[in-house]
Motif scaffolding. Structure first.
Motif, PDB file in Angstrom:
ATOM      1  N   LEU A 176       2.966   7.751  -2.721  1.00  0.00           N
ATOM      2  CA  LEU A 176       3.297   6.577  -2.293  1.00  0.00           C
ATOM      3  C   LEU A 176       2.352   5.443  -2.485  1.00  0.00           C
ATOM      4  CD1 LEU A 176       4.178   8.338   1.239  1.00  0.00           C
ATOM      5  CD2 LEU A 176       5.827   7.194  -0.183  1.00  0.00           C
ATOM      6  N   ARG A 177       1.111   5.506  -2.706  1.00  0.00           N
ATOM      7  CA  ARG A 177       0.150   4.527  -2.886  1.00  0.00           C
ATOM      8  C   ARG A 177       0.693   3.717  -4.289  1.00  0.00           C
ATOM      9  NH1 ARG A 177      -4.130   7.515  -1.134  1.00  0.00           N
ATOM     10  NH2 ARG A 177      -4.562   8.235  -3.404  1.00  0.00           N
ATOM     11  N   GLU A 178       1.109   4.661  -5.214  1.00  0.00           N
ATOM     12  CA  GLU A 178       1.572   4.129  -6.382  1.00  0.00           C
ATOM     13  C   GLU A 178       2.860   3.359  -6.392  1.00  0.00           C
ATOM     14  OE1 GLU A 178       1.663   6.686  -9.677  1.00  0.00           O
ATOM     15  OE2 GLU A 178      -0.350   7.694  -9.207  1.00  0.00           O
ATOM     16  N   ALA A 179       3.745   3.731  -5.483  1.00  0.00           N
ATOM     17  CA  ALA A 179       4.961   3.120  -5.319  1.00  0.00           C
ATOM     18  C   ALA A 179       5.122   1.992  -4.295  1.00  0.00           C
ATOM     19  CB  ALA A 179       6.055   4.244  -4.766  1.00  0.00           C
ATOM     20  N   ARG A 190       7.833   5.243   3.398  1.00  0.00           N
ATOM     21  CA  ARG A 190       6.636   4.401   3.353  1.00  0.00           C
ATOM     22  C   ARG A 190       5.288   5.250   3.653  1.00  0.00           C
ATOM     23  NH1 ARG A 190       7.735  -1.115   1.923  1.00  0.00           N
ATOM     24  NH2 ARG A 190       9.820  -1.687   2.096  1.00  0.00           N
ATOM     25  N   THR A 191       5.660   6.347   4.254  1.00  0.00           N
ATOM     26  CA  THR A 191       4.619   7.262   4.913  1.00  0.00           C
ATOM     27  C   THR A 191       4.917   8.716   4.432  1.00  0.00           C
ATOM     28  OG1 THR A 191       5.595   7.645   7.100  1.00  0.00           O
ATOM     29  CG2 THR A 191       4.363   5.600   6.926  1.00  0.00           C
ATOM     30  N   VAL A 192       3.966   9.493   4.655  1.00  0.00           N
ATOM     31  CA  VAL A 192       4.137  10.800   4.482  1.00  0.00           C
ATOM     32  C   VAL A 192       5.192  11.470   5.589  1.00  0.00           C
ATOM     33  CG1 VAL A 192       3.057  13.100   4.612  1.00  0.00           C
ATOM     34  CG2 VAL A 192       1.737  11.115   3.604  1.00  0.00           C
ATOM     35  N   ASP A 193       5.049  11.045   6.723  1.00  0.00           N
ATOM     36  CA  ASP A 193       5.828  11.525   7.465  1.00  0.00           C
ATOM     37  C   ASP A 193       7.428  11.240   7.162  1.00  0.00           C
ATOM     38  OD1 ASP A 193       4.018  12.870   9.118  1.00  0.00           O
ATOM     39  OD2 ASP A 193       3.868  11.231  10.644  1.00  0.00           O
ATOM     40  N   ASP A 194       7.614   9.976   6.594  1.00  0.00           N
ATOM     41  CA  ASP A 194       8.911   9.477   6.292  1.00  0.00           C
ATOM     42  C   ASP A 194       9.298  10.417   5.235  1.00  0.00           C
ATOM     43  OD1 ASP A 194       9.206   7.475   7.919  1.00  0.00           O
ATOM     44  OD2 ASP A 194       8.283   5.958   6.581  1.00  0.00           O
TER      45      ASP A 194
END
Length: 284
Positions: A176-179, A190-194
């Motif tokens: 997610l950081r890269e994206a 936008r988050t791990v939970d998403d």
């Protein structure tokens, strides 16, 4: 011209090399056995299994290690298959997969009249191995060989949808950081939970869908391709302008899932073998 049967000819001098190659392959074959592949084997045990001299086996293993065909654990001093063999296997598998997938992608193009893609995961990116377009479509920049951030695409989400939750969470931070810097305005993961919620929905539905998340005005669906082990090895993707495919996105997803399951059956996936295209299309 030299006689090819003379003692100094290349043909005769190749015979000892062939014997050496055969002995090396015997070592690799031992290391590849299921009972040895995970933990590896020491030189003495390999020599015992093959009935060969320990010194001879040791020399052969050092040569194989130098070429990346075997690797030695620094703590246990035991040998396993090397990175180069796995690289060869991956390229061979993808070449075969691309060859087998082509007619399935063409059938999906005929049904949806949209461009289809065969995609695989590379780190945190999705790489397109093969694209097939309708005969009337204008082909500009091709997608084959192009990689894009995985979380922004339906293919990327499908390709990690069978990962264990812990593995998914530990990988998702970097993913997610890269994206995040390149995220489209409609990007909703936008988050791990998403991501975990999305993967749960993909497992239930059987396919993934994106609505302007990769690019404004573009929608897409993807379904997993599984091999004989049941592991996801690729994704079949359909992408098109929202004005054209958007109203039929659910149907496109189900048809893509049906084709992906047929290809999975050809790859030996047991759960897909007994399922007809109509049954797959009616899921979810």
């Amino acid at each position: 011209m030299a006689d090819p049967t003379s003692p100094g000819s290349p043909r005769r001098s190749g015979t000892p090399s062939s014997a050496g190659l055969r002995r090396d392959l015997e070592i690799l074959d031992v290391l590849a056995r299921p009972e040895h592949a995970a933990n590896g084997l020491g030189v003495s045990r390999i020599a015992e299994i093959l009935g060969r001299e320990k010194s001879q086996v040791s020399r052969a293993l050092k040569a194989l290690e130098a070429e990346g065909m075997a690797e030695r654990d620094l703590d246990s001093l035991e040998y396993r298959l090397g990175w180069r063999l796995y690289a060869f296997a991956a390229r061979t598998t993808e070449a075969r997969l691309t060859h087998l997938a082509a007619p399935y992608l063409r059938r999906l193009v005929a049904r949806l009249n949209e461009t289809t893609h065969l995609c695989v995961l590379r780190g945190s990116a999705v790489l397109t191995l093969l694209s097939v377009s309708p005969s009337h479509a204008f082909r500009g920049l091709g997608w084959e060989g192009v990689s894009v951030p995985a979380p922004m695409t339906s293919a990327g989400r499908v390709l990690v949808s069978d990962w264990a939750p812990d593995a998914l969470r530990s990988w998702a931070d970097a993913w997610l950081r890269e994206a995040s810097a390149a995220a489209a305005p409609h990007q909703h993961i936008r988050t791990v939970d998403d991501l975990v919620r999305e993967v749960t929905a993909i497992r239930r539905r059987g396919y993934a869908a994106v609505d302007e998340e990769f690019e404004v005005g573009l929608v897409g669906v993807s379904a997993p391709v599984r091999d004989f082990r049941g592991m996801i090895v690729a994704a079949i993707n359909v992408s098109a302008p929202k004005g054209r495919l958007g109203p039929h996105l659910g149907e496109a997803g189900r048809r893509t899932l049906a084709i992906a399951r047929e290809l999975s059956a050809e790859l030996g996936h047991p759960a897909a073998r007994g399922q007809t295209p109509d049954q797959a299309t009616s899921d979810g």
